[in-house]
Design an enzyme around this catalytic site. Structure first.
Site, PDB file in Angstrom:
ATOM      1  N   GLY A 244      -4.582 -11.263   8.628  1.00 30.70           N
ATOM      2  CA  GLY A 244      -4.529  -9.810   8.760  1.00 30.70           C
ATOM      3  C   GLY A 244      -3.507  -9.296   9.740  1.00 30.70           C
ATOM      4  N   GLY A 289      -0.756 -14.245   5.830  1.00 28.34           N
ATOM      5  CA  GLY A 289      -0.033 -14.164   4.562  1.00 28.34           C
ATOM      6  C   GLY A 289       1.109 -13.181   4.660  1.00 28.34           C
ATOM      7  NE  ARG A 290      -0.032  -6.896   5.417  1.00 28.80           N
ATOM      8  CZ  ARG A 290      -0.383  -6.073   4.431  1.00 28.80           C
ATOM      9  NH1 ARG A 290       0.550  -5.362   3.812  1.00 28.80           N
ATOM     10  NH2 ARG A 290      -1.640  -5.941   4.082  1.00 28.80           N
ATOM     11  CB  CYS A 358       4.671   8.609 -17.775  1.00 28.58           C
ATOM     12  SG  CYS A 358       6.130   8.601 -18.811  1.00 28.58           S
ATOM     13  CD  GLU A 359       0.249   7.342 -13.838  1.00 30.40           C
ATOM     14  OE1 GLU A 359      -0.288   8.161 -13.051  1.00 30.40           O
ATOM     15  OE2 GLU A 359      -0.296   6.917 -14.871  1.00 30.40           O
TER      16      GLU A 359
END
Length: 445
Positions: A244, A289-290, A358-359
């Site tokens: 984290g 990880g990140r 298309c959002e």
């Protein structure tokens, strides 16, 4: 953040000209720096594994996983944290050492657990009693004894986005520390001839810049260890404190912390707590990880339509967006970016980087200061190594980007770009629809 290296007019990433990368491999393009990953692994070895005895570190592969990444992590001497049968299968195909794999997940299937047991992976992190009972059946069927940790819910929240807070009491993850629940699970494991309970795991959240949540969780676990020793005679051999650790995405974020900022207080708290409670010091495991891969990646796009709404906003659209980076829409994540072919030019305008889906929510970056942009410019979005490729989808039937591994000016393709035909590889037209006649409709004169 990534250092903004410039050579002439172009943005240089790990000694590679990003404009040339875009021309060679196309866009959108994920670019991963092997050297930056290696540097983070060296920090872990120096300031954790070599500094403290009886420790292990595993890379949380959900952040970014390819067979090439498995090879890098293997070479750097770390373990691998997987959370699905697909991630485990990737490690198997990459010949990653099975004994260095830890299998997480809150709802593992029978097939996933059977695959893990068959391949004799190092640890299975059991999330609930249902999983424990299923794993026990599988281990008995295969005639094996499986080493496990229990993931527990320490009842501690992290100072981060609510969607990536994981340690609070009301969580889908882990065994709650209600006396009757946790003691039942420990007793059942101790009584099993096919399960070897080694200890416990917790995770308090992602993208954290402070250590207080980890410390609070450790204090909870130390009390658990003491109580289980006194009441059940259970000795905790291993404690996995998760990961984290946060990284800096924009100038608004705190600077990325090095390993000692997180590790030294964790180790000091555990050592003092064990001494006070007369407990043996367990093996300590971490799972970043990140923190390992996030700053090692960038994503390259080509600018297309540029739409100026006077006195409102200018939209600069790229050839990707939500499918290759859903984090801004999912978490309101923020990024910084560079116009790669104008990296040495002064910012003259503010634009909003829009994706092509298309959002309405397909916006990568709001209000980015850039030089005067034109269609065809190459945009490099920084620090996209974590949770971009791994979360990518084919929404709007967009093919997923290629992935290139760079090191000291050399670029190697590690994931090929999808093509339109790949999007239909698994589709089947039922026989009764295969030869129908097209209905002719008239839409007016």
């Amino acid at each position: 953040m990534n250092s903004k290296n410039i050579n002439g007019t172009n943005f240089i990433f790990d000694n590679c000209d990003t404009v040339e990368l875009a021309q060679t491999f196309g866009t959108p393009l994920y670019v991963i720096s092997e050297d930056r990953i290696k540097s983070k692994c060296e920090d872990i070895r120096k300031n954790f594994l070599m500094k403290y005895p009886n420790t292990k570190a595993a890379y949380a592969s959900k952040a970014f996983l390819t067979m090439a990444m498995c090879k890098i992590i293997d070479r750097e001497g770390l373990g691998l944290d997987v959370v699905s049968g697909g991630e485990l299968y990737t490690a198997i195909k990459a010949n990653f050492p099975m004994e260095r794999i830890m299998f997480h997940g809150s709802n593992k299937s029978y097939e996933e657990l059977a695959l893990a047991v068959t391949h004799n992976i190092g640890r299975i992190i059991v999330d609930n009693v249902y999983e424990l009972e299923m794993l026990e059946r599988i281990a008995k069927e295969q005639g094996k004894k499986v080493a496990i940790l229990f993931r527990i819910t320490p009842g501690v929240g992290g100072n981060t986005h609510e969607y990536i807070t994981t340690g609070q009491k009301d969580s889908k993850f882990g065994i709650p520390l209600e006396k009757e629940i946790i003691e039942y699970a420990v007793r059942k494991s101790m009584d099993s001839s096919n399960i070897h309970l080694k200890g416990f795991h917790f995770h308090v959240g992602s993208q954290l810049f402070e250590i207080s949540s980890h410390i609070l969780a450790i204090q909870v676990v130390l009390d658990l260890m003491k109580n289980l020793k006194e009441e059940l005679g259970f000795i905790t051999e291993e404690l996995n404190t998760g990961g984290g650790f946060g990284i800096q995405y924009t100038d608004e974020d705190e600077a990325t912390k090095s390993v000692p900022f997180f590790i030294d207080p964790i180790m000091e708290t555990i050592k003092e707590g064990c001494n006070e409670a007369n407990l043996d010091m367990p093996m300590i495991i971490i799972e970043p990880g990140r923190w390992i891969v996030g700053e090692a990646g960038i994503t390259l796009y080509t600018l297309g339509a540029i739409k100026e709404i006077p006195n409102v906003r200018t939209y600069a659209s790229v050839d990707g967006g939500l499918p290759d980076n859903p984090r801004p829409a999912l978490y309101k994540a923020k990024y910084d970016a560079i116009v790669a072919n104008k990296a040495n030019q002064k910012a003259e305008e503010v634009v909003t980087i829009a994706g092509k889906c298309c959002e309405t929510g397909d916006i990568l970056i709001w209000d980015l200061k850039v030089p005067k942009v034109t269609s065809g410019d190459i945009l490099a979005v920084l620090n996209t190594g974590a949770y971009n490729y791994s979360m990518a989808s084919n929404y709007n039937k967009l093919p997923r980007p290629a992935v290139v591994l760079v090191s000291q000016g050399d670029a190697q393709l590690i994931v090929e770009r999808e093509k339109y035909e790949h999007l239909l590889d698994r589709e089947v037209i039922p026989e009764h629809l295969d030869n129908i006649q097209s209905t002719k409709l008239t839409f007016g004169a």
